[in-house]
Design a protein around this motif. Structure first.
Motif, mmCIF file in Angstrom:
data_model
loop_
_atom_site.group_PDB
_atom_site.id
_atom_site.type_symbol
_atom_site.label_atom_id
_atom_site.label_comp_id
_atom_site.label_asym_id
_atom_site.label_seq_id
_atom_site.Cartn_x
_atom_site.Cartn_y
_atom_site.Cartn_z
ATOM 1 N N THR A 212 6.362 -4.833 2.489
ATOM 2 C CA THR A 212 6.032 -5.771 1.876
ATOM 3 C C THR A 212 6.703 -7.255 2.995
ATOM 4 O O THR A 212 5.555 -7.652 2.597
ATOM 5 N N GLN A 215 4.907 -7.922 6.710
ATOM 6 C CA GLN A 215 3.800 -7.991 5.888
ATOM 7 C C GLN A 215 3.154 -9.525 6.137
ATOM 8 O O GLN A 215 2.585 -10.684 6.032
ATOM 9 N N SER A 216 4.208 -10.053 3.960
ATOM 10 C CA SER A 216 4.528 -11.812 4.443
ATOM 11 C C SER A 216 4.925 -12.098 5.153
ATOM 12 O O SER A 216 4.429 -13.166 5.124
ATOM 13 N N SER A 218 4.579 -12.104 8.108
ATOM 14 C CA SER A 218 3.851 -11.935 9.622
ATOM 15 C C SER A 218 2.353 -12.423 9.459
ATOM 16 O O SER A 218 1.736 -11.911 8.094
ATOM 17 N N ASP A 221 -1.653 -8.346 10.814
ATOM 18 C CA ASP A 221 -1.316 -6.773 10.595
ATOM 19 C C ASP A 221 -0.412 -5.862 11.298
ATOM 20 O O ASP A 221 -0.606 -6.048 12.425
ATOM 21 N N ILE A 222 0.482 -5.672 10.276
ATOM 22 C CA ILE A 222 1.474 -4.958 10.811
ATOM 23 C C ILE A 222 1.354 -3.276 11.683
ATOM 24 O O ILE A 222 1.681 -2.708 12.033
ATOM 25 N N THR A 223 0.253 -2.747 10.842
ATOM 26 C CA THR A 223 -0.234 -1.492 11.065
ATOM 27 C C THR A 223 -0.168 -1.018 12.402
ATOM 28 O O THR A 223 0.796 0.387 12.452
#
Ligand SMILES: [Fe+2]
Ligand SMILES: [Fe+2]
Length: 252
Positions: A212, A215-216, A218, A221-223
């Motif tokens: 979490t 991702q927040s 960045s 999209d961190i995928t």
């Protein structure tokens, strides 16, 4: 506790399960002292990782010094031959009250989740130490496994990408620990089984917290980055490893 439900997202996140050969080695009673010792050190390292993140990215000097002082007795025992810490007294000192508050919502999110994580990891450290003492397993210093080194080799060198990568690595380390506790549980005695299962819930939350946070912070999209570290992590787990440790690969 609903273990399958807790584990499903973790098994999905990790690119491979723990190889049978590792479990076979880990269940041998003669390897238990090494496994517990490395586990204890991993708990300290998890706390240190969280502390370094707060210190580097959020804390002011006062908060930074408070954090250092929380961990010092554990570090001096583990690395410096210092005395056995008074775990109960130490535990009471840890709290968010000494931590700086920040106007930055992400910074506050980092402080909140990492302070809780530090507290939990130090509690785990102490629990492992108790299991060792109960079984007359002396603490003997050991070398670190290749695992964390192998992950951080791939950190990008510029910010905030470096921070994002560190958080993703943190998520993998926590998720793998969780998966290994679950994998080991059926093969150990009742007391250890209960202990390992008791650790699942907090490690499962730790991995989520790291993701979490990543991702927040960045913009993207961190995928793809998560997938990359998933591959690196799986390679460390599925290739031959000359050293047997809690996070080691296939015993060579
Ligand atoms: Fe832990
Ligand atoms: Fe953890």
């Amino acid at each position: 506790m609903n273990y399958p439900q807790l584990l499903a997202p973790i098994l999905d996140f990790l690119h491979c399960p723990t190889p049978d050969a590792w479990i076979e080695k880990a269940r041998q009673p003669e390897n238990l002292p090494l496994l517990l010792t490395d586990h204890m050190i991993c708990e300290l390292k998890a706390a240190q990782t969280a502390m370094l993140l707060i210190r580097k990215y959020v804390a002011d000097q006062r908060g930074g010094e408070a954090l250092l002082s929380w961990l010092k007795p554990y570090e001096s025992f583990t690395y410096g031959g210092g005395p056995e810490p008074d775990f109960v007294a130490l535990h009471k000192r840890i709290g968010k009250s000494v931590m700086p508050h920040t106007e930055d919502p992400w910074g506050q999110q980092l402080i909140d989740s990492m302070v809780l994580l530090i507290k939990e990891e130090l509690h785990h450290f102490w629990q492992v130490r108790e299991v060792m003492m109960k079984r007359d397993i002396p603490y003997v210093k050991i070398t670190a496994s290749r695992y964390a080194r192998g992950l951080i080799r791939d950190l990008r060198t510029w910010e905030p990408q470096r921070l994002i990568d560190k958080l993703i690595c943190g998520a993998y380390i926590e998720a793998r620990s969780c998966e290994r506790f679950a994998a080991l549980a059926p093969h150990v005695d009742e007391e250890l089984q209960a202990f390992y299962l008791s650790l699942l819930r907090s490690e499962a939350r730790h991995y989520q917290d790291y993701l979490t946070l990543a991702q927040s912070i960045s913009d993207d999209d961190i995928t793809p980055r998560v997938r990359h570290f998933g591959d690196v992590e799986a390679a460390l787990i599925t290739t031959p490893d000359s050293e047997f440790r809690f996070h080691s690969g296939v015993p060579a």
